[in-house]
Write a protein that holds these residues in place. Sequence first.
Motif, short mmCIF file in Angstrom:
data_model
loop_
_atom_site.label_atom_id
_atom_site.label_comp_id
_atom_site.label_asym_id
_atom_site.label_seq_id
_atom_site.Cartn_x
_atom_site.Cartn_y
_atom_site.Cartn_z
N TYR A 101 14.29 71.31 44.81
CA TYR A 101 14.15 71.02 43.79
C TYR A 101 14.97 70.78 42.84
N ALA A 102 15.12 69.82 42.05
CA ALA A 102 15.67 68.89 41.18
C ALA A 102 15.72 70.22 39.67
N VAL A 103 16.90 70.68 39.46
CA VAL A 103 16.48 71.02 38.31
C VAL A 103 17.16 70.77 37.10
N HIS A 104 16.40 70.57 36.21
CA HIS A 104 16.50 70.61 34.27
C HIS A 104 16.31 71.57 33.57
N LEU A 105 17.04 71.69 32.39
CA LEU A 105 17.63 72.46 31.13
C LEU A 105 16.14 71.39 30.33
N GLU A 106 15.82 72.53 29.22
CA GLU A 106 15.39 71.72 28.69
C GLU A 106 16.17 71.40 26.93
N GLN A 107 15.65 70.51 26.38
CA GLN A 107 16.92 70.37 25.03
C GLN A 107 16.18 69.37 24.05
N ALA A 125 21.23 77.70 46.64
CA ALA A 125 22.89 76.84 47.27
C ALA A 125 22.27 75.77 46.16
N PHE A 126 23.05 75.22 45.44
CA PHE A 126 23.56 73.58 44.79
C PHE A 126 24.25 72.67 45.74
N VAL A 127 23.71 71.61 45.35
CA VAL A 127 25.06 70.39 46.48
C VAL A 127 25.85 70.33 45.00
N ASN A 128 27.03 70.60 45.59
CA ASN A 128 28.05 70.66 44.24
C ASN A 128 27.86 69.16 44.16
N GLU A 129 28.59 68.84 41.94
CA GLU A 129 28.55 68.42 41.32
C GLU A 129 27.25 66.94 41.23
N SER A 130 25.98 68.39 41.97
CA SER A 130 24.64 67.93 41.27
C SER A 130 23.58 68.93 41.86
N ASN A 131 22.42 68.09 40.66
CA ASN A 131 21.14 69.36 39.94
C ASN A 131 20.13 69.59 41.21
N LEU A 132 20.59 69.17 43.11
CA LEU A 132 20.26 69.72 43.62
C LEU A 132 19.67 71.29 44.14
N LEU A 133 18.89 71.55 44.57
CA LEU A 133 18.71 73.23 44.50
C LEU A 133 18.19 73.55 45.64
N THR A 134 18.86 73.61 46.86
CA THR A 134 17.83 74.48 47.79
C THR A 134 17.24 75.87 47.92
N GLU A 157 6.48 80.98 47.16
CA GLU A 157 5.34 80.92 45.91
C GLU A 157 5.79 81.39 45.12
N CYS A 158 6.18 83.42 45.67
CA CYS A 158 6.09 84.04 44.02
C CYS A 158 7.15 83.90 43.75
N PHE A 159 8.19 83.42 44.33
CA PHE A 159 9.16 83.22 43.95
C PHE A 159 9.35 82.46 42.30
N LEU A 160 8.91 80.72 42.86
CA LEU A 160 8.42 79.50 41.97
C LEU A 160 7.48 80.05 40.95
N THR A 167 14.01 76.00 31.22
CA THR A 167 14.19 75.20 33.31
C THR A 167 12.98 75.28 33.48
N SER A 168 13.14 73.58 34.39
CA SER A 168 12.17 72.85 35.06
C SER A 168 12.51 72.97 36.54
N LEU A 169 11.68 73.21 37.96
CA LEU A 169 11.97 72.95 39.33
C LEU A 169 11.53 71.33 39.21
N ILE A 170 11.69 70.14 39.69
CA ILE A 170 11.20 68.33 40.12
C ILE A 170 11.07 69.27 41.76
#
Length: 453
Positions: free
Chosen positions: A65-71, A130-139, A155-158, A172-175
């Motif tokens: 997923y790509a993680v985004h913050l609400e601003q 786990a995040f990819v370094n210097e990115s918002n990609l979350l595994t 699915e329950c975690f999501l 936050t939002s998971l894309i």
Amino acid sequence: MQNDRKNSVTADTDTIDIPVFLSDLKYGVRKFRWVIVALVLLAGGIAFWCSVICHEPVYTCTAVYAVHLEQADGIDTDGMPIYAYTYQDTLAGPLGNAFAYAVDSPLVRRQISEALGLTMAPEEMDISAAFVNESNLLTLTVSAEDPDRALEIMECFLSQYASVTDIIIGRTSLIPVREPVRPTEASNAQNGIAAVLIGILIGLAAGGAWVVFCALIRDTVRTKEDIRKKLNAVCLGVLPKKTEMLSGGSAATAHTDLCSESVGLLWCTVRSALGCTHGVITVTGTAPGEGTTALTYSLAADAAAGGARVAVIDCDWLCTGAEPASLTPVYRDETHMYALFRTEIPGWDIVRLEIPGNPAFGFCNEAVLRGAAEALSGDYDWILIDTPPCGITADAEAAAHVSDGVIYVVRQNTVMLECVRTGLKRIRRTGARLLGCVLNGAEQTDIQSRKGG
């Protein structure tokens, strides 16, 4: 001069003789082959048990997923802030660490356990981020013993993560980049055949290491020079391996089974060392199977062939040699407690001691042995006493007390050197005359040349 000799001996001791070492390896493989087979079977069995029978499959469900913050992104008509989910490069590192901390917290795990009705403790649930370094990609990774359970936990975690991450990080939002799917293969699947092969190789390596270790520490008598230097004794002769007598058989076959030339030369050496034409000689060794009985019978047969009258007092209860059924009983001396049997070879008789309580075949008793030897000395030129190994019983020491000389048999490359030294020490402690040692079962009579003898 003495220092040079000492240094030479030390150098010889520290140097590994390659041919001898290879011979010891061959001997070790032949002797310990059952150990190698057992280690191979054990290691292969353990590998099969662990990889096939006791193996517990684990299924892993992953999603990206790509993680985004609400601003805040402006103000609506009512004066309330308008929020949009965006991403900033400067927040990638802190966001990744914070989100991983939130996932690893027991709050999310507890909510999942309650939602799914799981009995496992929250800390036992295998969920990681786990995040990819210097990115918002979350595994996201979820592992379970059942593939359906792994997907269900994911699915329950999501659906539950927001209630915790909103508190720790903010909204936050998971894309989705890669949606979670039901795993079809275990993530820890093992190849049973490969595991068994590795176990077999480990067993072979362990067995080979054991053989090499035994070869390195093996110290036995191999040459005439070993008898002279390591045992500080005289080598009376060497009997090649091909001339050894098989165990059992009649007395008449003893001389034909041993090379008459080697035995004849040995008998001449023994008489020369004793310095007389009659006497009592004890033949003994360190351990069973060194050929003391075969040698005793062969010397008796050679002496009888030369016209001497020979009596063999057979005290070796570990190896009866010629069976009484193959001999002709002559008489029984109840006073001196022995029975006399005649062999097929003229001039050679067998004597059996008859100790009270065991009339058929008794243990060596010095008093009885001395009485029998004195009674027989008037009728025989030579009396040879065959005894059990002195490394096992004290019979040889009792026989040595009544003998004019002792012949010590050493089978080549068989008994450890320290055991032979102990046996010789016991004989010397009796005060008996040690005529010397006989190197029996030699692979080659000139083997001492390989050792520099």
